[in-house]
Design an enzyme around this catalytic site. Structure first.
Site, short mmCIF file in Angstrom:
data_model
loop_
_atom_site.label_atom_id
_atom_site.label_comp_id
_atom_site.label_asym_id
_atom_site.label_seq_id
_atom_site.Cartn_x
_atom_site.Cartn_y
_atom_site.Cartn_z
N LYS A 143 -4.58 35.77 -5.74
CA LYS A 143 -4.41 37.22 -5.94
C LYS A 143 -4.43 37.94 -4.59
CE LYS A 143 -9.37 37.68 -6.85
NZ LYS A 143 -10.37 37.76 -7.94
N ARG B 92 -17.50 43.94 -16.86
CA ARG B 92 -16.25 44.57 -16.45
C ARG B 92 -15.20 44.35 -17.54
NH1 ARG B 92 -15.10 42.40 -10.40
NH2 ARG B 92 -14.58 40.63 -11.72
N TYR C 103 -13.54 56.89 21.93
CA TYR C 103 -13.78 58.16 21.24
C TYR C 103 -15.27 58.35 20.96
CZ TYR C 103 -8.77 58.51 20.36
OH TYR C 103 -7.42 58.61 20.49
N MET D 96 -7.45 53.37 16.60
CA MET D 96 -6.36 52.94 15.73
C MET D 96 -5.67 51.68 16.25
SD MET D 96 -2.90 54.96 14.58
CE MET D 96 -3.54 56.06 13.36
C1 LIG Z 1 -11.02 36.47 -7.92
C2 LIG Z 1 -11.44 35.68 -9.07
C3 LIG Z 1 -11.89 34.36 -8.91
C4 LIG Z 1 -12.09 33.74 -7.54
O1 LIG Z 1 -13.29 34.22 -7.01
P1 LIG Z 1 -13.79 33.74 -5.56
O2 LIG Z 1 -15.13 34.35 -5.42
O3 LIG Z 1 -12.81 34.28 -4.58
O4 LIG Z 1 -13.78 32.26 -5.61
C5 LIG Z 1 -12.20 33.63 -10.03
N1 LIG Z 1 -12.06 34.17 -11.27
C6 LIG Z 1 -11.65 35.44 -11.46
C7 LIG Z 1 -11.56 35.98 -12.84
C8 LIG Z 1 -11.32 36.23 -10.38
O5 LIG Z 1 -10.92 37.49 -10.57
#
Ligand SMILES: *Cc1c(COP(=O)(O)O)cnc(C)c1O
Length: 367
Positions: free
Chosen positions: A35, A130, A258, A306
């Site tokens: 993801k 969630r 800055y 930046m």
């Molecule tokens: C992102 C995610 C994972 C992976 O989690 P990590 O901590 O990056 O290993 C596993 N299951 C779900 C449902 C996720 O959203």
């Protein structure tokens, strides 16, 4: 010449880290979680290493289509499921498995007009609160799906909230496992319950047919500082590198950047690095955040701009314009600055740093 900042993606490290998952969960199918564009690495850049996995897990349909375009014919799981009834047409066309976590999603599947054989992960809310069905609603949701002619497979899924921490002492994941197992023990179907922290820390007590490994594949320790990547046998997969583009000498009481919030106590030499928050480096990183110059560990000084930041060159006699600076990852001579060290200094986690690298940074694949 382009600006010298680059993000180097290390294929061998990706392969090494995948092998660590396999070793931890030898009897499970290993899914690479890609993801957020493979945690900022770029799906196309990690694909060669991760096509040795049993499947890919992600959130966006577009990312799923990109993996199909690379030639992947195995499983792809949509971790948040479908966002509208229309998405089901893509699930059919691209053969995507998906999570079901809500009543609405069950209705969409029920009303899908064309014949299909959907492969589903039914998500239990075992404590994260969630997504998913509470334990007492779970069996009813499972039965509804199990009765649908267009559902061919249902896997039991849940996600840990505390596999990385010690908030519940020894019970970090026990209460969730108990809630989950109590309900599904009499139902047929495989289990998918493990994120990186659970894979590394609780492999002996996990019953899971699938490993959903994310952050560990990318060379960040899910429970740093309790364990470092070296403790887990993981290697950095992304190196954010740049160069010194200017050297300045500060007299005592002179400041840099800055807000003048770093003031030299005595004369010192600093380097100005072509990296700033517009490259994804966190502006919040304070003076003292670790960095490598010519493979020697030193620190940032003053506020992050930046496009630039300043580093302390005290004791690094070789440092000059053009010297290599590693913001995290590995230097070209192999010295490692774990992304977790930088993250802790900046009040965040490796996940956020690697996802934040911006489009103007040139990505390079290293075999
Ligand atoms: C992102 C995610 C994972 C992976 O989690 P990590 O901590 O990056 O290993 C596993 N299951 C779900 C449902 C996720 O959203």
């Amino acid at each position: 010449m382009p600006r010298p900042i680059t993000a180097v993606i290390h294929r061998q490290a990706l392969q090494n880290n995948l092998a660590v998952v396999r070793k931890a969960m030898p009897n499970s199918k290993v899914f690479a979680v890609v993801k957020a564009n493979a945690y900022g690495h770029g799906i196309e850049r990690v694909y060669e290493a991760f096509k040795a996995a049993d499947g890919f897990a992600l959130l966006d349909l577009d990312e799923a289509k990109r993996i199909r375009a690379l030639g992947w014919t195995g499983q792809i799981l949509l971790l948040e499921g479908i966002f509208s009834p229309q998405d089901l047409f893509d699930c059919v066309q691209y053969q995507l498995s998906f999570t079901i976590h809500s009543e609405e999603q069950i209705e969409w599947v029920q009303k899908h007009p064309y014949p299909a054989q959907f492969d589903i992960c039914l998500k239990m809310n075992s404590g994260m609160n969630r997504l998913g069905f509470k334990p007492q609603q779970y069996v009813q949701a499972w039965e509804r799906l199990n009765n649908l002619a267009n559902v061919s497979k249902i896997t039991h899924m849940m996600h840990f909230s505390d596999a990385d921490g010690d908030r519940f002492g020894q019970q970090g994941i026990d209460y969730q496992i108990t809630a989950f197992e109590d309900i599904i023990k009499d139902l047929p179907g495989e289990r998918s319950v493990s994120n990186s922290a659970a894979i590394l820390r609780y492999q002996d007590q996990l019953k899971s047919d699938y490993a959903r490994s994310g952050i560990m594949l990318y060379g960040s320790s899910p429970d740093y500082p309790t364990h470092s990547i070296a403790d887990w046998g993981l290697q950095p997969t992304m190196s954010l590198r740049s160069e010194i583009i200017s050297v300045q000498h500060l007299d005592a009481n002179e400041s840099v950047g800055y807000g003048s919030n770093f003031v030299a106590e005595q004369p010192m030499t600093i380097g100005i690095v072509a990296c700033g928050y517009a490259d994804g480096y966190q502006r919040i990183s304070p003076t003292g955040t670790p960095v490598l110059v010519d493979s020697v560990r030193t620190r940032t000084v003053g506020r992050i701009s930046m496009d630039m930041l300043a580093v302390d060159l005290t004791g690094i006699d070789s440092a000059k314009v053009g010297s290599e600076v590693v913001l995290w990852g590995q230097s070209s001579t192999g010295v490692i600055l774990p992304i977790d060290d930088v993250a802790v200094s900046s009040g965040t986690v490796g996940y956020e740093l690697m996802c934040a690298v911006t489009a103007r940074v040139q990505f390079i694949n290293q075999v």
